[in-house]
Design a protein around this motif. Structure first.
Motif: not given
Length: 232
Positions: A54-60, A91-92, A99-106
């Motif tokens: 995930d991108i949104y983590l609490p510390d970084m 994304v950049r 990153a080998v792939s990028y999946v957008i939630k949901p």
């Protein structure tokens, strides 16, 4: 087995991702991390092949996790980003981090399954070493031959789908920009169920994404937004 580390600060989301991964033959989850620091520590200890990050983590940010892993000389772990972040800068950064792939939630379960199977195929191609032709290298980089291209290098369509109908759906979706399955069926003359299968196919190809439109009641409407190049 491909060893996966799930990195998400939401316990319930991480559990969902774990179940989705473990439904795909050849994959197993070796751990779950809630923070970037925990992800770095567990990656060093468990030596996973792949991070579901995930991108949104609490510390970084997850992109910082990628940067630190590479800086610490641990390029052996790949990362498949799963996040709600859809801005170009993120994304950049994910691309630059490897990153080998990028999946957008949901996302649909089939979307993650498709990305995992592509990753598995790429690892299988490269495991043997030696030299590879253009078609194999294209598969490693997640690219397929243009629709209608003949020959062994062309990617096969899923069972029940045809290239001719795929081109029709691609053209109408590209022109409209965004449609529902029902709208696509009206534009193309296909049955609604068939139209949805083609739309989901383009989501799996990375040419479209799903957006949810919430109304006053009932389930949200799934809308398919074209993000690929303009169709001829």
């Amino acid at each position: 087995m491909i060893r996966v580390l799930v990195v998400d600060d939401d316990f319930m989301v991480a559990q969902v991702h774990r179940r989705l991964v473990e439904r795909v033959p050849g994959f197993c989850v070796v751990g779950e991390a809630r923070t970037g620091a925990e992800a770095l520590r567990m990656a060093a200890e468990l030596r996973p092949d792949l991070l579901l990050l995930d991108i949104y983590l609490p510390d970084m940010a997850g992109t910082e996790v990628l940067r630190r892993m590479r800086a610490e000389g641990r390029p052996e772990a790949d990362a498949l980003v799963i996040t709600a972040a859809r801005d170009a800068a993120t994304v950049r950064q994910a691309l630059r981090g490897g990153a080998v792939s990028y999946v957008i939630k949901p996302f649909e379960a089939e979307t993650l399954r498709d990305r995992l199977l592509r990753y598995q195929e790429a690892r299988g191609i490269l495991r043997g070493g030696g030299e590879h032709g253009q078609a194999e290298v294209d598969r490693v980089f997640g690219r397929s031959a243009p629709a209608g291209t003949a020959g062994a290098g062309a990617r096969e369509m899923p069972k029940g789908l045809t290239r001719e109908s795929a081109r029709l759906v691609e053209r109408e979706l590209s022109r409209a920009g965004e449609v529902s399955a029902s709208e696509c069926a009206e534009l193309t003359g296909l049955a609604r169920v068939s139209a949805r299968r083609y739309l989901e196919f383009f989501v799996g190809e990375g040419k479209a994404e799903v957006r949810l439109r919430y109304g006053t009641a009932g389930r949200p409407e799934r809308r398919f937004h074209w993000i690929g190049p303009p169709s001829a």
